[in-house]
Design a protein around this motif. Structure first.
Motif: not given
Lengths: 199, 199
Positions: B14, B16, B116, B127, B154, B158
């Motif tokens: 991810i 951002h 997502l 994760y 994250l 999220e």
């Protein structure tokens, strides 16, 4: 000169075609600089943790390309500054070191005319190679110097020199990995031994 | 669309602040493209073996920066072409995908407006986080999707979404590592399970 440190982790990557003059473009590290991109990624994987540098690591890049080989460039994690994780950042500092020549170009980055034989003399050598013993099962001396080839591997002469200097052959896994990827696996294994598998 | 494959290793990173338009400079991936350099290095570490690509790996980059988030860009190792290991190479293919928009821009590279929640739906989620169980000791489902943050980690939202989708938290080692470095350690662990620790 480099300061004396008691415990240190060292990596040496041999760039057989890596340019030994600063006349290359940061916009084309693979093509214009003899696969300097590989060496730049090795600097990243040897030195970077999340939001900090590994202060106990030194990375040596042995440049053997035209026009004036050899040039040894050392990044000393204890002192290095102005280094970011992207390839251009390491590339730009290498370029500065090649412009300056012998000595310290920017903090923690040193260039010299050292050859392979001098760089490895008197060190505990570990040659990373897919035919070696599994690194997870191996004893690893403190202050080891891990040696890796670029995309061309090592030459027979270089391998003979390592053998003569009693280099131990270790493998990081069942696949053939890029040099910068091998460095991550070594760093992780040694991190675990230091912090998760306390003796 | 992406072909159906039976066994596959997937990574989702991810970004951002990663730009969702192609208006950035390949000469400044960190600054002009919202730390796109991180995502480019993740593409490298997920897909490259020495002299070959990992055909059983897919990398998803979730770009959440301006001006039109979200954009999901997928590199499918089974089909990807024109990819070299340097950051600019991945950056250039991402730029092409953002120019083309929805669909396949170059072989094996796909863009879509997925969020997502859609990307993770129905998958075995892992994760990667420093507080998780040690990856070396963990059971890992086949067809797992490994999720990583960029330099910002994250967000709480999220993390909650992952929790709701029963993501397992695994750690790759005792230090805080960059996302691209974590991917190497995961790939190496799974390589070992497949080839060195045959059941």
């Amino acid at each position: 000169m480099l300061p004396e440190v008691i415990e240190i982790r060292e990596f040496l990557i041999i760039g057989h075609r890596a340019l030994t003059s600063p006349d290359f473009s940061l916009n084309d590290l693979p093509g214009s600089a003899g696969r300097m991109d590989i060496l730049c990624r090795c600097v990243n994987t040897a030195l970077f943790l999340s939001h900090e540098l590994r202060r106990d690591v030194r990375v040596h890049l042995l440049l053997l390309g035209e026009p004036a080989p050899p040039v040894l460039i050392t990044f000393d994690g204890a002192a290095v500054k102005y280094l970011n994780p992207d390839e251009r950042s390491a590339g730009s500092l290498i370029q500065k070191a090649l412009t300056r020549g012998d000595g310290e170009s920017t903090p923690g980055i040193f260039a010299s005319k050292q050859r392979l034989a001098e760089t490895i003399a008197g060190k505990n050598l570990i040659y990373l190679h897919e035919d070696g013993e599994d690194i997870r099962k191996a004893e690893i001396d403190e202050n080891a110097l891990f040696i890796l080839g670029d995309h061309l591997g090592l030459t027979i002469e270089e391998e003979r020199l390592l053998e003569k200097n009693r280099a131990k052959k270790l493998s990081v896994g069942p696949e053939k990995y890029h040099a910068d990827h091998c460095i991550i696996i070594v760093n992780n294994e040694l991190d675990r031994r230091g912090k998760w598998k306390l003796k």
